[in-house]
Design an enzyme around this catalytic site. Structure first.
Site, PDB file in Angstrom:
ATOM      1  N   GLY A  12      10.706  24.320 -35.242  1.00 15.08           N
ATOM      2  CA  GLY A  12      10.076  23.701 -36.398  1.00 15.08           C
ATOM      3  C   GLY A  12      10.623  24.156 -37.730  1.00 15.08           C
TER       4      GLY A  12
ATOM      5  CB  SER B 286      16.537  23.578 -44.241  1.00 18.38           C
ATOM      6  OG  SER B 286      17.609  22.812 -43.732  1.00 18.38           O
TER       7      SER B 286
ATOM      8  CB  ILE C 250      20.147  31.136 -30.250  1.00 24.00           C
ATOM      9  CG1 ILE C 250      18.754  30.959 -30.876  1.00 24.00           C
ATOM     10  CG2 ILE C 250      20.728  32.511 -30.591  1.00 24.00           C
ATOM     11  CD1 ILE C 250      18.735  30.941 -32.398  1.00 24.00           C
TER      12      ILE C 250
ATOM     13  NE  ARG D 292      51.136   1.407 -32.931  1.00 24.89           N
ATOM     14  CZ  ARG D 292      51.360   0.289 -32.274  1.00 24.89           C
ATOM     15  NH1 ARG D 292      52.593  -0.046 -31.903  1.00 24.89           N
ATOM     16  NH2 ARG D 292      50.352  -0.512 -31.975  1.00 24.89           N
TER      17      ARG D 292
ATOM     18  CD  GLN E 294      48.553  -0.532 -51.875  1.00 21.31           C
ATOM     19  OE1 GLN E 294      47.563  -1.218 -52.075  1.00 21.31           O
ATOM     20  NE2 GLN E 294      49.627  -0.591 -52.653  1.00 21.31           N
TER      21      GLN E 294
ATOM     22  CD  GLU F   9      26.274  29.340 -40.277  1.00 26.31           C
ATOM     23  OE1 GLU F   9      25.185  29.732 -40.707  1.00 26.31           O
ATOM     24  OE2 GLU F   9      26.839  29.866 -39.315  1.00 26.31           O
TER      25      GLU F   9
END
Length: 398
Positions: A148, A151, A176, A288, A299, A383
């Site tokens: 839960g 952040s 983890i 290619r 382009q 992170e």
């Protein structure tokens, strides 16, 4: 201003290339089933736990890395590390990511290896945990995230209550890294205060065989090495006072410092991966042909590559500036967040562009592009999510 790479970084990169060629590449050739199109099926068993043969490869590389001096190289010399600074480690991380997926990711140990958080160990803890960790004899895991709370980790539900000379830990952690295989976990739990307080959170060192500590479901994560992440359960898990890492109620800042360094590494790794994909795409665009003309001369292709090359250079300079500030002891929360935010976007954009340039070939498992496409997505979450990065940057500005 000197934009050249530190000489130590240049030397380490060369040494790592030699190490990979001599020690890692032979294992990759021998056990190519763990890197091929069906790698996800080969690496784990029916319970999604990594098979012994694969675990043995990881352990072999870890031991060889210790002997070569790469493992724990960012740790201080006083504990057997190489005392490599943040900028050098980031540059080396970029270099290591500029190659196809392989076993080289085990060289530094990742989340299971030595971490500066453990410099808070007292003398007994250093002997029991840090020294064998530095020697590659054991591994660890960083147990912060909960089902839960990600952040908002400081709202964690895991609690540790004092009972005599023991702490009783109750709660659940998830996602983890190295959770299924760690010999001990760095477990964060609220020991005082209210939900949302930055203080009142303590880090405990909990052995894998400690009663009340259990590895739960092993997660199946998109694009990442399978069998790496798991849930951890703490059911009235009792640990002694001597298992507290650092000071009681002051563990959350240590966690944030660890995550801050991880953000720099993600940005640097994103640059390395993007450079690898760009180089692949440039070579393909030269060779290619469609309608009797190399697609690189069109382009629609060349401008995509030009944009990607520019983005790579921008993020490269940004993460290096953030790392330099951190090494100088300056506050770099804004810069590290910017680097991580743009690095995560770069990794995703590079995989998408490489796949578009390669067309159908890029969509096939014969090339590493589709794996990079899947593995890049997590960078926008791990992170610190994109949204948290923007929130942090805004707070630093305002």
């Amino acid at each position: 201003m000197d934009f050249s790479e530190p000489s130590e970084a240049v030397q380490i990169k060369k040494a790592l290339d030699d190490f990979i060629e001599q020690e890692v590449a032979p294992l990759e050739n021998e056990y190519d089933q763990f890197l091929g199109a069906d790698y996800e099926k080969e690496i784990v068993d029916d319970e999604h736990r990594q098979v012994p043969e694969y675990r043995n490869i990881v352990e072999q590389i870890r031991q060889k890395s210790v002997e070569a001096g790469f493992y724990g190289m960012t740790m201080p010399e006083e504990v057997g590390g190489g005392d490599v600074d943040i900028l050098t480690r980031a540059i080396v991380g970029e270099h290591m990511s500029n190659r196809p997926p392989g076993f080289h990711s085990a060289i530094f140990g990742g989340a299971g290896g030595p971490t500066p958080i453990l410099l808070a160990c007292d003398e007994r803890q250093r002997e029991e945990y840090l020294e064998p960790l530095m020697d590659g004899e054991i591994t660890t895991c960083f147990a912060l995230t909960e089902p839960g709370h990600g952040s908002d980790a400081h709202y964690m539900d895991t609690r540790a209550e004092k009972d005599g000379d023991e702490w009783v830990i109750s709660g659940q952690k998830c996602y983890i890294t190295n959770g299924p295989y760690a010999d001990f976990a760095m477990v964060f739990a609220r020991t005082s205060g209210e939900d949302g307080d930055l203080g009142g959170i303590t880090c405990f060192l909990v052995d894998k065989d400690n009663p009340g500590f259990e590895v739960g479901k092993i997660h199946r994560a998109m694009g990442m090495t399978p069998g790496t992440h798991s849930e951890l359960y703490f059911n009235d898990c009792r640990v002694g006072e001597e298992q507290v890492l650092g000071e009681v109620d002051k563990g959350f800042q240590s966690a944030m410092d660890w995550i801050g360094g991880g953000r720099i590494n993600i940005a640097a790794g994103s640059v390395g991966t993007a450079q690898f994909l760009l180089d692949m795409s440039v070579e393909y665009a030269r060779e290619r042909k469609t309608f009797d003309k190399p697609i690189g001369h069109r382009q629609g292709i060349s401008f995509q590559l030009a944009e990607l090359a520019t983005d790579i250079e921008q993020v490269r300079q940004l993460y290096r500036y953030a790392a330099w500030k951190m090494d100088e002891g300056e506050r770099a929360r804004k810069e590290e967040s910017m680097a991580k935010l743009r690095g995560a976007k770069l990794a995703n954009d590079a995989a998408d562009i490489a796949m578009q340039v390669h067309g159908g070939a890029g969509f096939m498992k014969d090339l590493p592009i589709e794996r990079n496409y899947r593995s890049a997505r997590v960078f926008r979450i791990f992170e610190g999510t994109d949204e948290i990065m923007k929130r942090t940057i805004a707070r630093e500005l305002i």
